[in-house]
Write a protein that holds these residues in place. Structure first.
Motif, short mmCIF file in Angstrom:
data_model
loop_
_atom_site.label_atom_id
_atom_site.label_comp_id
_atom_site.label_asym_id
_atom_site.label_seq_id
_atom_site.Cartn_x
_atom_site.Cartn_y
_atom_site.Cartn_z
N LYS A 250 0.83 -1.22 0.00
CA LYS A 250 0.00 0.00 0.00
C LYS A 250 0.86 1.27 0.00
O LYS A 250 0.32 2.38 0.03
CB LYS A 250 -0.92 0.01 1.23
N GLU A 251 2.18 1.08 -0.01
CA GLU A 251 3.14 2.19 -0.02
C GLU A 251 2.91 3.12 1.18
O GLU A 251 2.83 4.34 1.05
CB GLU A 251 3.05 2.96 -1.34
N ILE A 252 2.83 2.49 2.35
CA ILE A 252 2.60 3.23 3.60
C ILE A 252 3.83 3.08 4.49
O ILE A 252 4.35 1.98 4.67
CB ILE A 252 1.37 2.69 4.34
N ASP A 253 4.29 4.19 5.03
CA ASP A 253 5.40 4.17 5.99
C ASP A 253 4.82 4.31 7.39
O ASP A 253 4.25 5.35 7.73
CB ASP A 253 6.36 5.32 5.69
N ALA A 254 4.93 3.24 8.21
CA ALA A 254 4.33 3.27 9.54
C ALA A 254 5.26 2.64 10.57
O ALA A 254 4.96 1.61 11.15
CB ALA A 254 2.98 2.56 9.53
N LEU A 256 5.99 3.44 13.62
CA LEU A 256 5.47 3.35 14.98
C LEU A 256 4.57 2.13 15.16
O LEU A 256 4.52 1.54 16.24
CB LEU A 256 4.69 4.63 15.33
N LEU A 257 3.89 1.75 14.09
CA LEU A 257 3.07 0.54 14.16
C LEU A 257 3.95 -0.68 14.41
O LEU A 257 3.65 -1.51 15.26
CB LEU A 257 2.28 0.34 12.86
N LEU A 258 5.04 -0.79 13.66
CA LEU A 258 5.91 -1.96 13.78
C LEU A 258 6.55 -2.03 15.16
O LEU A 258 6.70 -3.12 15.73
CB LEU A 258 6.98 -1.92 12.69
N VAL A 259 6.89 -0.88 15.73
CA VAL A 259 7.45 -0.86 17.08
C VAL A 259 6.42 -1.37 18.09
O VAL A 259 6.72 -2.22 18.95
CB VAL A 259 7.92 0.56 17.46
N SER A 260 5.20 -0.87 17.98
CA SER A 260 4.14 -1.29 18.90
C SER A 260 3.83 -2.77 18.74
O SER A 260 3.62 -3.49 19.73
CB SER A 260 2.87 -0.47 18.64
N LEU A 261 3.79 -3.23 17.49
CA LEU A 261 3.47 -4.63 17.21
C LEU A 261 4.54 -5.55 17.77
O LEU A 261 4.23 -6.57 18.41
CB LEU A 261 3.32 -4.84 15.71
N GLU A 262 5.80 -5.20 17.56
CA GLU A 262 6.89 -6.05 18.06
C GLU A 262 6.89 -6.10 19.59
O GLU A 262 7.08 -7.17 20.18
CB GLU A 262 8.22 -5.53 17.53
N ASP A 263 6.67 -4.96 20.22
CA ASP A 263 6.63 -4.93 21.69
C ASP A 263 5.48 -5.80 22.20
O ASP A 263 5.64 -6.54 23.19
CB ASP A 263 6.47 -3.50 22.19
N TYR A 264 4.33 -5.67 21.58
CA TYR A 264 3.15 -6.45 21.96
C TYR A 264 3.42 -7.94 21.83
O TYR A 264 3.09 -8.74 22.73
CB TYR A 264 1.98 -6.02 21.08
N LEU A 265 4.05 -8.36 20.73
CA LEU A 265 4.33 -9.78 20.50
C LEU A 265 5.29 -10.34 21.55
O LEU A 265 5.10 -11.44 22.07
CB LEU A 265 4.92 -9.98 19.10
N VAL A 266 6.31 -9.57 21.87
CA VAL A 266 7.32 -10.03 22.82
C VAL A 266 6.77 -10.10 24.24
O VAL A 266 7.00 -11.07 24.96
CB VAL A 266 8.56 -9.11 22.77
N GLU A 267 6.01 -9.09 24.62
CA GLU A 267 5.56 -9.01 26.01
C GLU A 267 4.30 -9.82 26.29
O GLU A 267 4.19 -10.47 27.33
CB GLU A 267 5.32 -7.55 26.40
N LYS A 268 3.36 -9.82 25.36
CA LYS A 268 2.07 -10.47 25.61
C LYS A 268 1.99 -11.90 25.09
O LYS A 268 1.14 -12.68 25.52
CB LYS A 268 0.93 -9.64 24.99
N LYS A 269 2.88 -12.28 24.15
CA LYS A 269 2.89 -13.63 23.60
C LYS A 269 1.48 -14.09 23.22
O LYS A 269 0.96 -15.09 23.73
CB LYS A 269 3.49 -14.61 24.61
#
Length: 328
Positions: A250-254, A256-269
């Motif tokens: 979609k040619e979108i630069d986001a 902050l989304l990737l940072v939030s997503l990675e943190d969520y995956l690591v911490e909340k499993k």
């Protein structure tokens, strides 16, 4: 029984071999793989039992002081659990397999489970990627084998890999599947693998004995080389890759989304059947938080793009909202 050259029963007018025979083979393979996954998942859901917890906790207590300065508690517990099951208390696994065999109807599953008496620890290097397998070279024996891929995510050649393995039931020599999660390590930790292999060359032990007796030392060597568990699980990487793929298309630069997503995956499993469900929820989360550079999509469009239901998408959208609300 329909012959391969007979007209296909679906009414397409094609011969069976040119029509539904291949579909039937794919369906049969999927049923077989689903049955394998069910056997493995059930084991981890049920064990260790309450009476065995103390023995497991003792292993974690032995491992933690040497690793906790660099590794998260969850990773230490995960690798110690497989050491407990497949090195210290193999009887738990073998008794489970014996009981499971008695419940099996399909001869192919019975035959496979009879070959599952001893999961073996593999450490090595990824040297080639195929559609369903990747080829890896054992760090100690230099033997080449093929490990079934758990997803379609990219696996760079040269990465180091760790897992307990079992025959995969393909009836092809040197093809295996992972019992525990496949853990991949960047190339910069190759020296830790080489050092561990060099110590084996000086030991007067079989490969199996050495790996069993020195499993903890392997992880200590990784920690000493700077490893801090930064590599995500294959499931977590696939979630992030799917989100990145959507943004690129979609040619979108986001960022902050990737940072939030990675943190969520690591911490909340999060526990999801399909990585795409979490990735889709993350896109909706980003849209609601104005992280998509003004781009806008309906819930239906997002769900269809990832091939998931709207309800699955919304489940992880809500979890991401709650997780970030706590951070704020």
């Amino acid at each position: 029984m329909i012959g391969r050259n007979d007209p296909c029963l679906c009414g397409s007018g094609k011969k069976y071999k040119k029509c539904c025979e291949g579909k039937q083979q794919i369906t049969t393979e999927k049923v077989f793989l689903d049955e394998i996954e069910h056997v493995l998942q059930t084991f981890y859901n049920v064990y260790p039992e309450k009476k065995d917890i103390k023995d497991y906790i003792n292993i974690v207590s032995d491992w933690s002081p040497k690793l906790e300065s660099h590794l998260q508690r969850e990773l230490i517990e995960a690798v110690a659990l497989d050491d407990f099951f497949f090195h210290k208390r193999l009887d738990i696994w073998t008794n489970y397999i014996k009981r499971t065999i008695k419940k099996m109807i399909r001869p192919k599953m019975v035959e496979l489970l009879n070959s599952w008496n001893q999961p073996f620890l593999f450490i090595g290097e990824v040297v080639a990627i195929e559609e369903k397998y990747f080829k890896a070279v054992h760090a100690l024996t230099k033997e080449e084998l093929f490990i079934r891929r758990e997803s379609n995510r990219v696996i760079p050649e040269g990465m180091q890999v760790f897992s307990f393995l079992l025959p995969d039931g393909s009836e092809v020599d040197n093809q295996f599947l992972a019992v525990s999660t496949l853990i991949f390590f960047p190339e910069n930790y190759k020296q830790a693998f080489s050092n561990f292999a060099a110590q084996f060359d000086e030991a007067n032990e079989s490969v199996e004995q050495y790996l069993q007796n020195n499993h903890l030392d392997f992880w200590v060597g990784l920690v000493d080389s700077g490893y801090s568990g930064e590599e995500y699980s294959s499931f977590e990487i696939e979630v992030v890759d799917l989100a990145k793929q959507f943004l690129e298309e979609k040619e979108i630069d986001a960022p902050l989304l990737l940072v939030s997503l990675e943190d969520y995956l690591v911490e909340k499993k999060p526990k999801a059947r399909k990585p795409a469900a979490i990735a889709a929820g993350a896109i909706r989360f980003a849209q609601e938080r104005n992280l998509l550079s003004g781009a806008s999509f309906t819930i239906k469009e997002i769900a269809e793009n990832f091939g998931v239901s709207s309800s699955s998408l919304n489940k992880y959208y809500q979890e991401l909202l709650e997780y970030n609300a706590v951070l704020v």
